[in-house]
Write an enzyme that holds these catalytic residues in place. Sequence first.
Site, PDB file in Angstrom:
ATOM      1  N   ARG A 133     -21.800  12.484 -35.835  1.00 53.70           N
ATOM      2  CA  ARG A 133     -20.557  13.958 -37.570  1.00 53.70           C
ATOM      3  C   ARG A 133     -20.876  14.927 -36.745  1.00 53.70           C
ATOM      4  O   ARG A 133     -20.516  15.631 -37.458  1.00 53.70           O
ATOM      5  CB  ARG A 133     -21.282  13.015 -38.683  1.00 53.70           C
ATOM      6  CG  ARG A 133     -21.107  13.949 -39.770  1.00 53.70           C
ATOM      7  CD  ARG A 133     -21.797  13.989 -41.118  1.00 53.70           C
ATOM      8  NE  ARG A 133     -21.950  11.914 -41.588  1.00 53.70           N
ATOM      9  CZ  ARG A 133     -20.984  11.669 -41.660  1.00 53.70           C
ATOM     10  NH1 ARG A 133     -19.604  12.428 -42.500  1.00 53.70           N
ATOM     11  NH2 ARG A 133     -20.515  10.678 -42.560  1.00 53.70           N
ATOM     12  N   ASP A 164     -13.779  13.255 -49.632  1.00 54.46           N
ATOM     13  CA  ASP A 164     -15.020  13.002 -50.695  1.00 54.46           C
ATOM     14  C   ASP A 164     -14.365  13.711 -52.098  1.00 54.46           C
ATOM     15  O   ASP A 164     -15.035  13.126 -53.652  1.00 54.46           O
ATOM     16  CB  ASP A 164     -16.721  12.887 -50.108  1.00 54.46           C
ATOM     17  CG  ASP A 164     -16.623  12.275 -49.078  1.00 54.46           C
ATOM     18  OD1 ASP A 164     -15.711  10.998 -49.162  1.00 54.46           O
ATOM     19  OD2 ASP A 164     -17.638  12.582 -49.207  1.00 54.46           O
ATOM     20  N   TYR A 200     -23.863   1.117 -33.885  1.00 53.19           N
ATOM     21  CA  TYR A 200     -23.052   0.970 -32.738  1.00 53.19           C
ATOM     22  C   TYR A 200     -23.147   1.897 -31.748  1.00 53.19           C
ATOM     23  O   TYR A 200     -24.412   3.158 -32.710  1.00 53.19           O
ATOM     24  CB  TYR A 200     -21.520   1.366 -33.123  1.00 53.19           C
ATOM     25  CG  TYR A 200     -21.594   2.897 -34.064  1.00 53.19           C
ATOM     26  CD1 TYR A 200     -21.177   3.622 -33.962  1.00 53.19           C
ATOM     27  CD2 TYR A 200     -20.913   1.826 -35.513  1.00 53.19           C
ATOM     28  CE1 TYR A 200     -21.234   4.378 -34.525  1.00 53.19           C
ATOM     29  CE2 TYR A 200     -20.861   3.311 -36.702  1.00 53.19           C
ATOM     30  CZ  TYR A 200     -21.315   4.254 -35.625  1.00 53.19           C
ATOM     31  OH  TYR A 200     -20.906   4.949 -37.435  1.00 53.19           O
ATOM     32  N   ALA A 220     -12.771  17.001 -43.896  1.00 51.32           N
ATOM     33  CA  ALA A 220     -11.956  17.269 -44.214  1.00 51.32           C
ATOM     34  C   ALA A 220     -11.210  19.295 -44.365  1.00 51.32           C
ATOM     35  O   ALA A 220     -10.050  19.629 -44.302  1.00 51.32           O
ATOM     36  CB  ALA A 220     -12.106  16.867 -45.781  1.00 51.32           C
TER      37      ALA A 220
END
Length: 398
Positions: free
Chosen positions: A106, A291, A209, A16
């Site tokens: 990430r 968050d 995944y 973010a």
Amino acid sequence: MSLIGQSVTVIGAGVAGLAVARALALRGASVTVLEQADAIREVGAGLQISPNGAAVLRALGLQEALDAVSIRAQAVRLVDGPTGEEVTRLDLARLRPGQGYHFLHRADLITLLLRGAQEAGVTLRLLSRVQSVELAGRPSVTLEGGETLQPALLIGADGLHSKVRPALNGAEQPFFTGQVAWRAVIPCEQDAAPVVEVHMGPGRHLVSYPLRGGTLRNIVAVEERAKWAEESWTLRDDSMDMRLAFAGFSPRVRGWLDQVQDPWLWGLFRHRVAAIWGRAMGQGGVAILGDAAHPTLPFLAQGASMGLEDAWVLADTLARHDTVAAALAAYQSVRKPRTTRIVAAASANARAYHLSGLPRLVGHAGLRVLGRLFPDAMLSRFDWLYDHDVTLAAGDVS
């Protein structure tokens, strides 16, 4: 209002924080990002970017970079954990093809956002640990070592343990959900399908995944337990604890877990969506996103996409409104209801994945019938989530 030359300080170089830094810099703001670490390292594991999050990356001019480091997902398989039998399959091809549904590490997302921010002129300051935040007259940030910064606009993208959120909302206490999650990355088998697998069992489930061109496999395993665990991304655990928790699952799952060494472990806590997301102060103000504003449980894979949406809407409302006060009011009015709904949906998924006894038998039978007769019905329940595009109001800024 014009953002050209406006002094903005963003606390936190996560998803973010870097996204809002680029979005504001592209609109002319002078942006500095404060990061407490000494380097932007490869941390964390895999994450998913659904079409609503990918729309923001496209609008920020980062679609090509996203495509280069991600895998386009084809489907979600819901699997009975103990037997390994497929319960139902959700075809992701029906989602908007322009953005797609992506798997990526990430660290790769952070890297592309960091490059994008720096290309837009953002300054990154490492080893900048925030000691305190004061909101009196003008936002004031004091760093360890004594340096004080007073930007026109302060943005808290500083995550679960935000210093900015309590300055706006006061101290709050999250509560332990009775669930812990392990996360790990292992080598992936050859020719793995680009599919999310959710292996469901009584009181536990495991999501997996492929990542990085199918060379790695991401694993997140969740167990219900009474024993408390710290809410942290840096706590390690004995891999045997994870294997024992899933000893009753299929050979496929047990084979993955046999490869895990020293998994990360974190306790899952429920937080309220922040009551106050921003405040105007003089000619400037303060805001929170990601968050810091709405921590969520990881059962809808929306943490990163929500942060991207926040970043776009905050930058867009600041550019569109005449005053900071009007912009921050619009930002909260747009984002708070949507993120509240997403957080609630994630919590509901946790319960659905962990059914036992008769409710589990009935639930799985219903999913099988629904999947055969109405294959798109389950996925269409989330059209409100995946089809939402926060960038449509103004177009991109890249």
